[in-house]
Design a protein around this motif. Structure first.
Motif, PDB file in Angstrom:
ATOM      1  N   VAL A 102      -6.191  -6.567  -6.941  1.00  0.00           N
ATOM      2  CA  VAL A 102      -6.626  -5.512  -6.030  1.00  0.00           C
ATOM      3  C   VAL A 102      -7.837  -6.039  -5.280  1.00  0.00           C
ATOM      4  O   VAL A 102      -8.941  -6.096  -5.825  1.00  0.00           O
TER       5      VAL A 102
ATOM      6  N   TRP B 212      -3.703  -7.201 -14.451  1.00  0.00           N
ATOM      7  CA  TRP B 212      -4.179  -6.834 -13.124  1.00  0.00           C
ATOM      8  C   TRP B 212      -5.697  -6.910 -13.124  1.00  0.00           C
ATOM      9  O   TRP B 212      -6.345  -6.865 -14.181  1.00  0.00           O
TER      10      TRP B 212
ATOM     11  N   VAL C 263      -9.176   2.592  -7.904  1.00  0.00           N
ATOM     12  CA  VAL C 263      -7.784   2.776  -7.489  1.00  0.00           C
ATOM     13  C   VAL C 263      -7.317   4.165  -7.912  1.00  0.00           C
ATOM     14  O   VAL C 263      -7.619   4.628  -9.023  1.00  0.00           O
TER      15      VAL C 263
ATOM     16  N   SER D 209       0.857  -1.189   0.000  1.00  0.00           N
ATOM     17  CA  SER D 209       0.000   0.000   0.000  1.00  0.00           C
ATOM     18  C   SER D 209       0.892   1.237   0.000  1.00  0.00           C
ATOM     19  O   SER D 209       2.042   1.205   0.443  1.00  0.00           O
TER      20      SER D 209
ATOM     21  N   PHE E 242      -2.856  -3.611  -2.751  1.00  0.00           N
ATOM     22  CA  PHE E 242      -2.832  -4.520  -3.891  1.00  0.00           C
ATOM     23  C   PHE E 242      -1.810  -5.613  -3.620  1.00  0.00           C
ATOM     24  O   PHE E 242      -0.936  -5.474  -2.761  1.00  0.00           O
TER      25      PHE E 242
ATOM     26  N   VAL F  75      -4.127   4.588  -1.748  1.00  0.00           N
ATOM     27  CA  VAL F  75      -4.506   3.613  -2.771  1.00  0.00           C
ATOM     28  C   VAL F  75      -5.939   3.842  -3.257  1.00  0.00           C
ATOM     29  O   VAL F  75      -6.188   3.839  -4.470  1.00  0.00           O
TER      30      VAL F  75
END
Length: 337
Positions: free
Chosen positions: A213, A202, A158, A140, A225, A149
């Motif tokens: 995440v 991601w 995000v 973080s 994350f 974040v």
């Protein structure tokens, strides 16, 4: 050439940019017993089984007590997917202390298990037909005591700076893996459909993405994350320091991570993955070393001497072990990791 000093340099660079990094390593390990057949797991139960908890209660309680006595807060425990496999999560902290705690954690688990006549191994892939051991790295970003974040304007999203940090990690991930998954055995674990992050992507709550995440049950969310392509064969100072270097490069270059992937990348066709900018990550230590040799950002951050020493050792391991079967690897690496 001190790995801990390397992490301290990475942290100092982040602080110059006004960022504090907090982290935690999420460890999985097997508890094993020796008999005439070799090594066998302490139990043959399924994921999160209460029977598995009961069978291993004495050693797990002693591990928790030993960690607590060293002022390391245990947050969660449960039996993992493999027989005899365990997961113990400890609380996040400042980056340097997180790496220190990872060293203490591994030594404590192995030492306590030994007192119980057991072997605790963090080796990434012990059994070909069972789950591997990951050591996911949770990160973080903070400024002035505030977690930055989450996006302050868009609920559940995000922030821009965190997106750039994640983009930097993904940009450098093929090379980064030489440091985060640095054993020959590591690449037996990293396979599609095994929640190990086999593709450079991601996603929000996507366990197949290399960077996940996770959502929180209550706001603020998300607050951190997770880099999944990490295991406990890694030196935590090198793994965490290089992840910070990669993330900062993403911020410095203003990279954006693009749209999150909501599905398992392994079910997409090669054409669909190419269209979405998703590619397969290195499938061997040899490939990851080759990527690191071409990554000036990571090599410059390591420094010439440390980079040369690290690459030299890992390349020698690769050349010596690249043609081995898993049974040979286990004999060599089980006590090491």
């Amino acid at each position: 050439m001190c790995p801990r000093r390397f992490l301290k340099r990475a942290i100092a660079t982040a602080e110059k940019a006004g960022l504090q990094i907090k982290a935690a390593f999420e460890n999985e390990f097997y508890l094993l017993k020796s008999n005439s057949d070799g090594i066998t797991p302490t139990d043959d139960t399924v994921f999160a089984s209460t029977l598995g908890m009961n069978i291993n209660c004495a050693v797990i309680d002693d591990i928790a007590d030993a960690l607590t006595a060293q002022e390391i807060q245990v947050e969660r425990y449960y039996p993992e997917s493999g027989p005899g496999q365990q997961e113990i999560s400890i609380r996040y902290t400042d980056a340097l202390q997180a790496a220190d705690r990872q060293m203490i954690f591994r030594e404590t688990v192995r030492g306590v298990a030994l007192k119980h006549g057991l072997t605790a191994s963090f080796m990434p892939k012990i059994f070909a037909d069972q789950a591997g051991n990951g050591c996911h790295l949770h990160l973080s970003l903070w400024q002035g005591g505030e977690n930055i974040v989450p996006d302050s304007d868009r609920k559940g999203e995000v922030s821009k700076i965190a997106r750039s940090f994640i983009a930097g990690i993904l940009e450098h991930l093929p090379a980064l893996m030489a440091l985060t998954t640095p054993s020959v055995n590591s690449y037996r674990r990293i396979r599609p459909h095994f929640w190990s992050g086999a593709f450079r992507a991601w996603g929000l709550d996507n366990r197949e993405a290399a960077v996940r995440v996770p959502s929180n049950f209550a706001p603020p969310s998300p607050t951190h994350f997770e880099l999944k392509t990490v295991d406990a064969s890694a030196n935590p100072y090198l793994a965490l320091g290089s992840a910070i270097v990669a993330g900062l490069d993403g911020i410095n270059r203003g990279l954006d991570v693009g749209e999150p992937v909501a599905v398992d990348p392994g079910i997409l066709t090669p054409q669909e993955r190419e269209k979405r900018g998703i590619d397969a990550l290195p499938s061997s230590l040899g490939e990851a070393i080759a990527q690191l040799l071409n990554d000036d950002i990571l090599q410059n951050a390591l420094g010439a001497e440390l980079a040369q020493a690290f690459i030299g050792v890992r390349r020698a391991e690769w050349e010596a072990m690249k043609d081995m079967e898993i049974e040979e690897e286990v004999k060599i690496l089980l006590s090491k990791y």
